[in-house]
Design an enzyme around this catalytic site. Structure first.
Site, PDB file in Angstrom:
ATOM      1  N   HIS A 112      31.059  37.205  38.829  1.00 57.80           N
ATOM      2  CA  HIS A 112      30.011  36.326  39.326  1.00 57.80           C
ATOM      3  C   HIS A 112      28.969  36.142  38.243  1.00 57.80           C
ATOM      4  O   HIS A 112      28.680  37.084  37.499  1.00 57.80           O
ATOM      5  CB  HIS A 112      29.349  36.927  40.573  1.00 57.80           C
ATOM      6  CG  HIS A 112      28.651  35.912  41.387  1.00 57.80           C
ATOM      7  ND1 HIS A 112      27.365  35.526  41.115  1.00 57.80           N
ATOM      8  CD2 HIS A 112      29.067  35.161  42.432  1.00 57.80           C
ATOM      9  CE1 HIS A 112      27.022  34.588  41.971  1.00 57.80           C
ATOM     10  NE2 HIS A 112      28.035  34.337  42.776  1.00 57.80           N
ATOM     11  N   ASP A 135      34.467  35.702  47.853  1.00 60.21           N
ATOM     12  CA  ASP A 135      35.760  35.104  48.166  1.00 60.21           C
ATOM     13  C   ASP A 135      36.892  36.109  48.262  1.00 60.21           C
ATOM     14  O   ASP A 135      37.974  35.778  48.728  1.00 60.21           O
ATOM     15  CB  ASP A 135      36.112  34.050  47.108  1.00 60.21           C
ATOM     16  CG  ASP A 135      35.256  32.815  47.282  1.00 60.21           C
ATOM     17  OD1 ASP A 135      35.088  32.404  48.435  1.00 60.21           O
ATOM     18  OD2 ASP A 135      34.753  32.297  46.286  1.00 60.21           O
TER      19      ASP A 135
END
Ligand code: COA
Length: 379
Positions: free
Chosen positions: A261, A315
């Site tokens: 991320h 996710d």
């Protein structure tokens, strides 16, 4: 030499002041309007969280009841929009169907005056209320089934589930779906939010703003990753192959979906809540083999890439939760959009309060003063 410094991906470059949400990427902290997302996932419902994002504060009982009522009464879509959805190729991706439908919605509800607060609020309510109906209608129609009319007696999450499956969810499934919507509702200045703000900065109508954001969310580096996580787990096949698969992928510099991320350098707090929710769904519906594989994969990846700050993101577990709820994998990203529309709209309203059109700079690296050679003389 240019004086400008290029930051690829605009990393660490602020593009707006915002009071909508906050991330502390080192401490796994995500807050919507100051409230921790874990608290909202546990205590709130999607409708209340959407109000919080749009208005800045939690609603009173009366405000929430009125907002909920407005949402319930705006769920239906025009029959012409349903006809349009029927004409879309059934093999197409539901995200493309959603983007096309939201853009078309703007033609049914002209909202050109974006300085009109009442009209802006109407657009916000319509978009949040109708996007689940569009996704469910496309899903039913592509299979040759009738679209199911929304039910006003069900809340947002339960009604969406009902429109997909023509049955009500159990209270446990409703809670999980609702919490998933809360967890995906907002996430500071990500690619789709920025895209929506850029479109909004031209004073485009809110339906165009949201269709821009939906388009940006479709890519596998953003919203599309959860669908790819399940494909990846299927490709690996079994738990004993996880370690060698990861080692091979890392050696070949392959991006592993559901990890990494730009902001979080520890485990994404939403992944932690989702993992907990996943386990709750499994007590209700049985544990799929993908879950044990995912847990093993997280272990191996943290061992190998944790020191680089690469941990599971939102996710990684969301696809496993949705699959356990019986939701087809190409609806995972549309569900993300159904939730994120609340955050996109909160950013759009913020942009409208203090707007200046986005017009960034470039660093030109092309030719200068080039000669125009007539076509006949080109080799
Ligand atoms: N698997 C393997 N390596 C990864 C990785 C992943 N998922 N994510 C990042 N890395 C590595 C990169 O290869 C790079 O290594 P290097 O410095 O040796 O070249 C380093 O970590 C930095 O990655 P970078 O792509 O520059 O980070 P970013 O901030 O630009 O990208 C993402 C962030 C989310 C796009 C990226 O982590 C990614 O592609 N993840 C997979 C897709 C995904 O799950 N997206 C959903 C996000 S919520």
């Amino acid at each position: 030499m240019s004086q400008l410094e290029l930051r690829p991906g605009l990393a660490d470059v602020p593009v707006a002041e915002s009071a909508v949400s906050f991330i502390d990427g080192k401490r796994a902290r995500l807050e919507y309007r100051g409230i921790a997302v874990e608290t909202l996932a546990r205590e709130s419902c999607f409708e209340e969280t959407a109000w919080l994002l749009l208005k800045g504060d939690l609603p009173t009982q009366r405000e929430l009841a009125e907002f909920d009522d407005q949402l319930r009464h705006r769920r239906r879509i025009k029959y012409k929009l349903k006809d349009l959805i029927k004409c879309l190729p059934e093999t197409g991706h539901p995200m493309d169907a959603l983007q096309a439908s939201v853009a078309a919605m703007g033609m049914f509800y002209p909202a050109r005056d974006v300085t009109n607060a009442e009209s802006n609020w109407d657009s916000c309510v319509r978009l949040i209320a109708k996007m689940p109906t569009v996704v469910a209608a496309f899903h039913r129609l592509r299979a040759g089934d009738e679209a199911i009319k929304p039910r006003d007696d069900l809340d947002h999450a339960a009604n969406f589930y009902y429109m997909l499956f023509e049955r009500e969810p159990s209270p446990a499934v409703r809670k999980v779906l609702d919490a998933c919507l809360i967890l995906h509702a907002e996430h500071t200045m990500n690619a789709s939010t920025f895209s929506g703000r850029v479109t909004g900065s031209t004073l485009a109508n809110p339906y165009t703003v949201i269709s821009s954001a939906i388009g940006t969310l479709t890519g596998p580096l953003h919203g599309g990753a959860n669908e790819e996580v399940l494909e990846m787990l299927d490709e690996i096949g079994s738990i004993d192959k996880v370690r060698s698969w990861c080692e091979d992928a890392i050696a070949n510099k392959k991006k592993i979906m559901g990890f990494g991320h730009r902001v979080y350098k520890v485990k994404d707090p939403r992944a932690t809540v989702l993992q907990d929710l996943a386990e709750r769904v499994f007590t209700d519906r049985g544990k799929p083999p993908q879950y044990d594989m995912a847990v093993e994969m997280e272990k191996v990846m943290i061992e190998k890439l944790g020191p680089k700050g690469i941990y599971p993101n939102v996710d990684f577990y969301s696809g496993i939760v949705y699959q356990a709820l019986g939701i087809p994998s190409d609806l995972f990203t549309p569900i993300f959009a159904i939730a994120r529309v609340a955050g996109w709209l909160a950013h759009w309203l913020e942009q409208m309060q203090n707007n200046r059109i986005y017009r960034p700079e470039q660093i030109y690296v092309g030719k200068r003063n080039a000669e125009y050679v007539p076509l006949a003389k080109r080799a």
